[in-house]
Structures are given as C-alpha cells and as structure tokens.
Design a protein around this motif. Sequence first.
Motif, PDB file in Angstrom:
ATOM      1  N   ILE A  32      15.959  -5.889 -21.450  1.00  8.72           N
ATOM      2  CA  ILE A  32      17.347  -5.678 -21.893  1.00  8.72           C
ATOM      3  C   ILE A  32      18.039  -4.647 -21.006  1.00  8.72           C
ATOM      4  CG2 ILE A  32      18.750  -4.738 -23.781  1.00  8.72           C
ATOM      5  CD1 ILE A  32      16.697  -6.092 -25.695  1.00  8.72           C
ATOM      6  N   ALA A  33      17.346  -3.562 -20.655  1.00  9.19           N
ATOM      7  CA  ALA A  33      17.937  -2.537 -19.796  1.00  9.19           C
ATOM      8  C   ALA A  33      18.278  -3.103 -18.419  1.00  9.19           C
ATOM      9  CB  ALA A  33      16.990  -1.344 -19.674  1.00  9.19           C
ATOM     10  N   ILE A  34      17.413  -3.958 -17.890  1.00 11.41           N
ATOM     11  CA  ILE A  34      17.690  -4.562 -16.582  1.00 11.41           C
ATOM     12  C   ILE A  34      18.905  -5.483 -16.657  1.00 11.41           C
ATOM     13  CG2 ILE A  34      16.796  -6.194 -14.861  1.00 11.41           C
ATOM     14  CD1 ILE A  34      14.028  -4.929 -15.337  1.00 11.41           C
ATOM     15  N   ILE A  35      19.011  -6.248 -17.719  1.00 12.17           N
ATOM     16  CA  ILE A  35      20.169  -7.131 -17.887  1.00 12.17           C
ATOM     17  C   ILE A  35      21.451  -6.312 -18.032  1.00 12.17           C
ATOM     18  CG2 ILE A  35      21.239  -8.822 -19.435  1.00 12.17           C
ATOM     19  CD1 ILE A  35      18.370  -9.923 -19.917  1.00 12.17           C
ATOM     20  N   VAL A  36      21.379  -5.228 -18.795  1.00 11.48           N
ATOM     21  CA  VAL A  36      22.546  -4.346 -18.935  1.00 11.48           C
ATOM     22  C   VAL A  36      22.949  -3.794 -17.568  1.00 11.48           C
ATOM     23  CG1 VAL A  36      23.326  -2.127 -19.874  1.00 11.48           C
ATOM     24  CG2 VAL A  36      22.164  -3.764 -21.355  1.00 11.48           C
ATOM     25  N   TRP A  37      21.966  -3.395 -16.756  1.00 14.51           N
ATOM     26  CA  TRP A  37      22.288  -2.896 -15.418  1.00 14.51           C
ATOM     27  C   TRP A  37      22.968  -3.978 -14.585  1.00 14.51           C
ATOM     28  CZ3 TRP A  37      23.483   1.221 -13.068  1.00 14.51           C
ATOM     29  CH2 TRP A  37      23.572   1.240 -11.672  1.00 14.51           C
ATOM     30  N   GLY A  38      22.516  -5.218 -14.704  1.00 15.37           N
ATOM     31  CA  GLY A  38      23.154  -6.316 -13.982  1.00 15.37           C
ATOM     32  C   GLY A  38      24.604  -6.507 -14.401  1.00 15.37           C
ATOM     33  N   ILE A  39      24.867  -6.355 -15.699  1.00 13.53           N
ATOM     34  CA  ILE A  39      26.236  -6.489 -16.199  1.00 13.53           C
ATOM     35  C   ILE A  39      27.100  -5.316 -15.741  1.00 13.53           C
ATOM     36  CG2 ILE A  39      27.648  -6.477 -18.305  1.00 13.53           C
ATOM     37  CD1 ILE A  39      25.271  -8.012 -19.645  1.00 13.53           C
ATOM     38  N   VAL A  40      26.582  -4.107 -15.868  1.00 11.58           N
ATOM     39  CA  VAL A  40      27.340  -2.897 -15.514  1.00 11.58           C
ATOM     40  C   VAL A  40      27.615  -2.835 -14.016  1.00 11.58           C
ATOM     41  CG1 VAL A  40      27.168  -0.373 -15.389  1.00 11.58           C
ATOM     42  CG2 VAL A  40      26.569  -1.554 -17.487  1.00 11.58           C
ATOM     43  N   SER A  41      26.618  -3.163 -13.215  1.00 14.94           N
ATOM     44  CA  SER A  41      26.786  -3.054 -11.758  1.00 14.94           C
ATOM     45  C   SER A  41      27.480  -4.277 -11.167  1.00 14.94           C
ATOM     46  CB  SER A  41      25.431  -2.864 -11.082  1.00 14.94           C
ATOM     47  OG  SER A  41      24.654  -4.039 -11.200  1.00 14.94           O
ATOM     48  N   SER A  42      27.714  -5.299 -11.971  1.00 18.76           N
ATOM     49  CA  SER A  42      28.334  -6.556 -11.521  1.00 18.76           C
ATOM     50  C   SER A  42      27.606  -7.150 -10.330  1.00 18.76           C
ATOM     51  CB  SER A  42      29.800  -6.327 -11.166  1.00 18.76           C
ATOM     52  OG  SER A  42      30.507  -5.848 -12.277  1.00 18.76           O
ATOM     53  N   SER A  43      26.299  -6.941 -10.290  1.00 18.73           N
ATOM     54  CA  SER A  43      25.523  -7.432  -9.164  1.00 18.73           C
ATOM     55  C   SER A  43      24.187  -7.975  -9.659  1.00 18.73           C
ATOM     56  CB  SER A  43      25.289  -6.316  -8.149  1.00 18.73           C
ATOM     57  OG  SER A  43      24.458  -6.784  -7.120  1.00 18.73           O
ATOM     58  N   PHE A  44      24.230  -9.194 -10.166  1.00 15.32           N
ATOM     59  CA  PHE A  44      22.987  -9.803 -10.636  1.00 15.32           C
ATOM     60  C   PHE A  44      22.059 -10.145  -9.469  1.00 15.32           C
ATOM     61  CE2 PHE A  44      25.162 -10.309 -14.666  1.00 15.32           C
ATOM     62  CZ  PHE A  44      24.131 -10.050 -15.550  1.00 15.32           C
ATOM     63  N   ALA A  45      22.603 -10.238  -8.273  1.00 20.63           N
ATOM     64  CA  ALA A  45      21.757 -10.502  -7.105  1.00 20.63           C
ATOM     65  C   ALA A  45      20.810  -9.324  -6.864  1.00 20.63           C
ATOM     66  CB  ALA A  45      22.614 -10.748  -5.879  1.00 20.63           C
ATOM     67  N   ALA A  46      21.273  -8.106  -7.172  1.00 22.48           N
ATOM     68  CA  ALA A  46      20.452  -6.912  -6.947  1.00 22.48           C
ATOM     69  C   ALA A  46      19.306  -6.799  -7.949  1.00 22.48           C
ATOM     70  CB  ALA A  46      21.322  -5.661  -7.015  1.00 22.48           C
ATOM     71  N   ILE A  47      19.439  -7.456  -9.098  1.00 23.40           N
ATOM     72  CA  ILE A  47      18.383  -7.341 -10.107  1.00 23.40           C
ATOM     73  C   ILE A  47      17.543  -8.608 -10.219  1.00 23.40           C
ATOM     74  CG2 ILE A  47      19.639  -5.634 -11.462  1.00 23.40           C
ATOM     75  CD1 ILE A  47      20.106  -8.024 -13.489  1.00 23.40           C
ATOM     76  N   LYS A  48      17.721  -9.539  -9.283  1.00 25.05           N
ATOM     77  CA  LYS A  48      16.994 -10.800  -9.367  1.00 25.05           C
ATOM     78  C   LYS A  48      15.480 -10.574  -9.370  1.00 25.05           C
ATOM     79  CE  LYS A  48      16.992 -13.614  -5.861  1.00 25.05           C
ATOM     80  NZ  LYS A  48      17.367 -14.619  -4.851  1.00 25.05           N
ATOM     81  N   ILE A  49      14.974  -9.787  -8.433  1.00 23.04           N
ATOM     82  CA  ILE A  49      13.526  -9.553  -8.344  1.00 23.04           C
ATOM     83  C   ILE A  49      13.023  -8.780  -9.570  1.00 23.04           C
ATOM     84  CG2 ILE A  49      11.710  -8.378  -7.031  1.00 23.04           C
ATOM     85  CD1 ILE A  49      13.280  -9.174  -4.499  1.00 23.04           C
ATOM     86  N   PRO A  50      13.657  -7.648  -9.960  1.00 16.08           N
ATOM     87  CA  PRO A  50      13.155  -6.960 -11.156  1.00 16.08           C
ATOM     88  C   PRO A  50      13.233  -7.827 -12.415  1.00 16.08           C
ATOM     89  CG  PRO A  50      14.823  -5.613 -10.067  1.00 16.08           C
ATOM     90  CD  PRO A  50      14.728  -6.900  -9.322  1.00 16.08           C
ATOM     91  N   LEU A  51      14.246  -8.670 -12.488  1.00 17.36           N
ATOM     92  CA  LEU A  51      14.386  -9.545 -13.649  1.00 17.36           C
ATOM     93  C   LEU A  51      13.237 -10.553 -13.710  1.00 17.36           C
ATOM     94  CD1 LEU A  51      16.356  -9.970 -15.982  1.00 17.36           C
ATOM     95  CD2 LEU A  51      17.561 -11.621 -14.576  1.00 17.36           C
ATOM     96  N   ILE A  52      12.920 -11.155 -12.589  1.00 21.11           N
ATOM     97  CA  ILE A  52      11.814 -12.110 -12.552  1.00 21.11           C
ATOM     98  C   ILE A  52      10.493 -11.414 -12.866  1.00 21.11           C
ATOM     99  CG2 ILE A  52      10.467 -13.592 -10.996  1.00 21.11           C
ATOM    100  CD1 ILE A  52      13.159 -14.262  -9.601  1.00 21.11           C
ATOM    101  N   VAL A  53      10.275 -10.243 -12.255  1.00 20.75           N
ATOM    102  CA  VAL A  53       9.035  -9.495 -12.502  1.00 20.75           C
ATOM    103  C   VAL A  53       8.926  -9.121 -13.976  1.00 20.75           C
ATOM    104  CG1 VAL A  53       7.873  -7.288 -12.057  1.00 20.75           C
ATOM    105  CG2 VAL A  53       8.764  -8.633 -10.145  1.00 20.75           C
TER     106      VAL A  53
END
Length: 172
Positions: A32-53
């Motif tokens: 959930i924290a990683i998804i929130v970071w993706g929303i806040v930073s408007s950069s889901f590309a930056a969290i793709k690897i941590p999200l998959i992991v």
Amino acid sequence: MQIIYWLLIAVMVVGIIGAVVPAIPGSSLILIAIIVWGIVSSSFAAIKIPLIVTIIVLLLSVGVDFLASYVGARQAGASKWGQIGAIVGLVVGFLGLLPTLPFGGPLLGILLGPLLGAIIGEYIYRREFGLAVKAGIGIVVGSLVGNLIQGLLAIAAVVVFVVTTWPQVFGS
C-alpha cells in the motif's frame, strides 16, 4: 515530497514489524505504501520494480507462512487437531481471553495462545500429554520460523523500494 517519502518509509517499517508479529499487517502495508508513493510522485514507472518485488514477496509470505507451520507440525508429528488448536489459541490469545498477566497483554496472548491451543488440540486427539506438548512446540517453532522468513522478505522489498526510488527523491 521528502516528508511524504519518509512517512511512507515509516509505514513500511511498521510493515516489516507486521511481517514478523502476527495480527499486524505486514507485506500488504508495504504494498500500500508503494502504491501511495506511485500516486503521490505521479511516476508509476519509478515504482514498477519495487511493486513487482513486493507483490512477489506478498505471495511468497503467504506460502512461507503455511509451509513453515506445516513443516513444523509435520516434524513434531502433529495432527490437524493440533493445528486447529493453534489457530483457535492465536485468536483467543490475541483477543485477550487468556488470563491477563501484569505485563504482556495481547502480545503475550499471541505468543502463548497458539502453544496452549496446539497442546490442548493434540491432547484431545491423542490423550498423551508428552506427545501433545511436542506437537504444540513443533507448530509454534514452525510458525516462528515462518514469521522470521516473512520479515526477511519484507526487508528485501523495502530495500528494493529505497534503492530504486532514492535517486528520484534525493538526486543521484
């Protein structure tokens, strides 16, 4: 942006603790924290690897939890009665229905409940106290080993998140 980043890291630390301590959300809190970071930073590309992991860690955590408990119970010769007793003991211990000592509260109940529940369940099934205690200890040890492995997996997920997002927040 940095304040939000540190708050989310704090939430992830709670998630790591939750991966080890029953009744606190673990890997799902990190996800959930990683998804929130993706929303806040408007950069889901930056969290793709941590999200998959983290999704992989979440799935592995569920599998490790069941597998470690099963192996611990199997090694100690526990029956399904002991496993059911451990689950009932965990719930009863967490809700504080075990006698409350001057210290501990629900945390002590989470630790003692599964052991007592497994012993009672095994004793009902086998009618041999020594085997019931052995099976109860096996179930609890298996669960503890599973929780430690879940904690290590959660730490790995947070490290991957920090390594991949740190340059985005603080520069190179």
